[in-house]
Design a protein around this motif. Sequence first.
Motif, short mmCIF file in Angstrom:
data_model
loop_
_atom_site.label_atom_id
_atom_site.label_comp_id
_atom_site.label_asym_id
_atom_site.label_seq_id
_atom_site.Cartn_x
_atom_site.Cartn_y
_atom_site.Cartn_z
N HIS A 162 0.83 -1.20 0.00
CA HIS A 162 0.00 0.00 0.00
C HIS A 162 0.87 1.26 0.00
N ILE A 163 1.95 1.24 0.77
CA ILE A 163 2.87 2.38 0.83
C ILE A 163 3.50 2.64 -0.54
N ILE A 164 3.91 1.57 -1.21
CA ILE A 164 4.50 1.72 -2.54
C ILE A 164 3.47 2.28 -3.51
N ALA A 165 2.22 1.80 -3.39
CA ALA A 165 1.15 2.29 -4.27
C ALA A 165 0.86 3.77 -4.02
N LEU A 166 0.93 4.20 -2.77
CA LEU A 166 0.71 5.62 -2.46
C LEU A 166 1.76 6.48 -3.13
N GLY A 167 2.98 6.00 -3.19
CA GLY A 167 4.07 6.72 -3.84
C GLY A 167 4.62 7.85 -2.99
N GLY A 168 5.86 8.21 -3.27
CA GLY A 168 6.47 9.35 -2.62
C GLY A 168 7.21 9.05 -1.33
N PHE A 169 7.03 7.87 -0.76
CA PHE A 169 7.71 7.53 0.48
C PHE A 169 9.07 6.89 0.19
N ARG A 170 10.04 7.18 1.04
CA ARG A 170 11.40 6.69 0.86
C ARG A 170 11.81 5.69 1.93
N GLN A 171 11.05 5.63 3.01
CA GLN A 171 11.42 4.81 4.17
C GLN A 171 10.16 4.36 4.88
N ALA A 172 10.22 3.20 5.52
CA ALA A 172 9.09 2.70 6.31
C ALA A 172 9.63 2.23 7.64
N ASN A 173 8.82 2.37 8.69
CA ASN A 173 9.27 2.04 10.05
C ASN A 173 8.57 0.80 10.58
N LEU A 174 9.39 -0.13 11.06
CA LEU A 174 8.89 -1.32 11.75
C LEU A 174 9.18 -1.14 13.23
N GLN A 175 8.14 -1.06 14.05
CA GLN A 175 8.37 -0.91 15.49
C GLN A 175 8.93 -2.24 16.00
N ILE A 176 10.24 -2.32 15.97
CA ILE A 176 10.93 -3.59 16.13
C ILE A 176 10.71 -4.22 17.49
N ALA A 177 10.42 -3.42 18.51
CA ALA A 177 10.18 -3.97 19.85
C ALA A 177 8.91 -4.81 19.89
N MET A 178 8.01 -4.58 18.92
CA MET A 178 6.75 -5.31 18.88
C MET A 178 6.76 -6.45 17.86
N ALA A 179 7.79 -6.53 17.03
CA ALA A 179 7.78 -7.46 15.90
C ALA A 179 7.76 -8.91 16.37
N GLN A 180 6.85 -9.67 15.79
CA GLN A 180 6.72 -11.10 16.05
C GLN A 180 6.43 -11.82 14.75
N PRO A 181 7.07 -12.95 14.49
CA PRO A 181 8.09 -13.63 15.27
C PRO A 181 9.45 -12.95 15.12
N ARG A 182 10.48 -13.51 15.74
CA ARG A 182 11.81 -12.94 15.60
C ARG A 182 12.25 -12.98 14.14
N LEU A 183 13.25 -12.18 13.83
CA LEU A 183 13.58 -11.93 12.43
C LEU A 183 14.18 -13.12 11.71
N GLU A 184 14.62 -14.16 12.43
CA GLU A 184 15.15 -15.33 11.73
C GLU A 184 14.05 -16.14 11.06
N ASP A 185 12.79 -15.89 11.42
CA ASP A 185 11.68 -16.65 10.84
C ASP A 185 11.56 -16.36 9.35
N THR A 186 11.38 -17.41 8.55
CA THR A 186 11.31 -17.25 7.09
C THR A 186 10.07 -16.46 6.65
N ARG A 187 9.12 -16.27 7.54
CA ARG A 187 7.94 -15.49 7.18
C ARG A 187 8.30 -14.03 6.87
#
Length: 389
Positions: A162-187
């Motif tokens: 959706h962000i890409i479709a909106l256009g004009g954005f250069r960066q996106a933020n992932l509130q990493i303290a809330m991210a689940q599962p941990r980043l090693e997950d293939t999902r």
Amino acid sequence: MDYPLISCDDHLDLNQLPTDLWTSRLPAHLKDRGPHVEMIDGRAVWMCEGKNLGSWSGVASGFSGPKPIFTALDRGGIVDQTERRPAVAELRLADMDRDGVYAHVIFGPVTSLNFEDTELRDACYRAYNEWLKEFCAAAPDRLIGVPMLPPEPEAAVSALEHIIALGGFRQANLQIAMAQPRLEDTRWEPLWEMLEKSGIILSFHVTVFASVSRAFDKYKGSPGATFLHVKMFIEQFLDPFVDLFAWGILERHPGLKIVIAESGIGWLPWVIEELDYRHWRLWEAEEFWADRGGIPHKMKPSELFKRQVYGTFQQSPTAVALAKFYGEDKLLWATDYPHPDSIWPNSRKILAEFTEGADPAFVRKIAFENAAKLYGLDLPAQVDAIAAE
């Protein structure tokens, strides 16, 4: 400094956002359940699903007396904060001019919007990102919005589409303290692939959520509690930061760029040095791993770090001292407007103070050139500086 300063970590907080942001934008079946402002015990607060999300500044709180915490607006003499200056484009731009800063990279609410109903949560992120696009349209080269990604892989991918479709954005933020599962997950792999393909930068920014506040409850009213918040900035980032290297995320995705915002940068050298040592230990046992599929970690963590990771800071002599280690082109200066840690409205003065004696070319990089290159900003090489007060 006759060049246009670019601050790479600034904010639009929940207490400043327009009250109709979600009530006017959510799908019809969610509008009555979305975040909205109510008056409770004489205070204007954001409510959602019966939960108090925090105050809204559009109505005077009635609080009087000494404040335990000062924001940049307090320090800048802004008495009437019901104007919600950071979320009104003309007023924010005026504050930037007062500070002598040309552009802000603007993160959204640092408070958690992690509702139990994921449909409602994702719709709230989507609505905020759409509003942010409109807000930044007032001055797109000066107001550089950072849309938000939900904290789960599939929802984050959908939001990024959706962000890409909106256009004009250069960066996106992932509130990493809330991210689940941990980043090693293939999902998470489809998100890394989409970020790399689109060129959208990923940022990790510190998050404030209920459990953080509860952790300090027993210390409230004690001056010592002020120091305990230092832990939060590192604790939230350490696991996911190491995961970027341990599970080969950066190595598999050389085009993926990461900005670590508002966690400080002084703690990173030891971590990187230790990761390099562990990398050497791994290859020392190459014969052992040869019979078990080999070692996929070809590059040293320090090489990946210098290639793909950026960090923000406000007033940091440490940043100057770490230029060689970090890489001069990966350091990003910031004002953190309008937060308590902010140096607004004295950004130029403070920047000059903590970089005194440094190579002027290096100062130009951290305060202008690095951000202009990273965010693809076609800004004038020179502007008339506005003196900070």
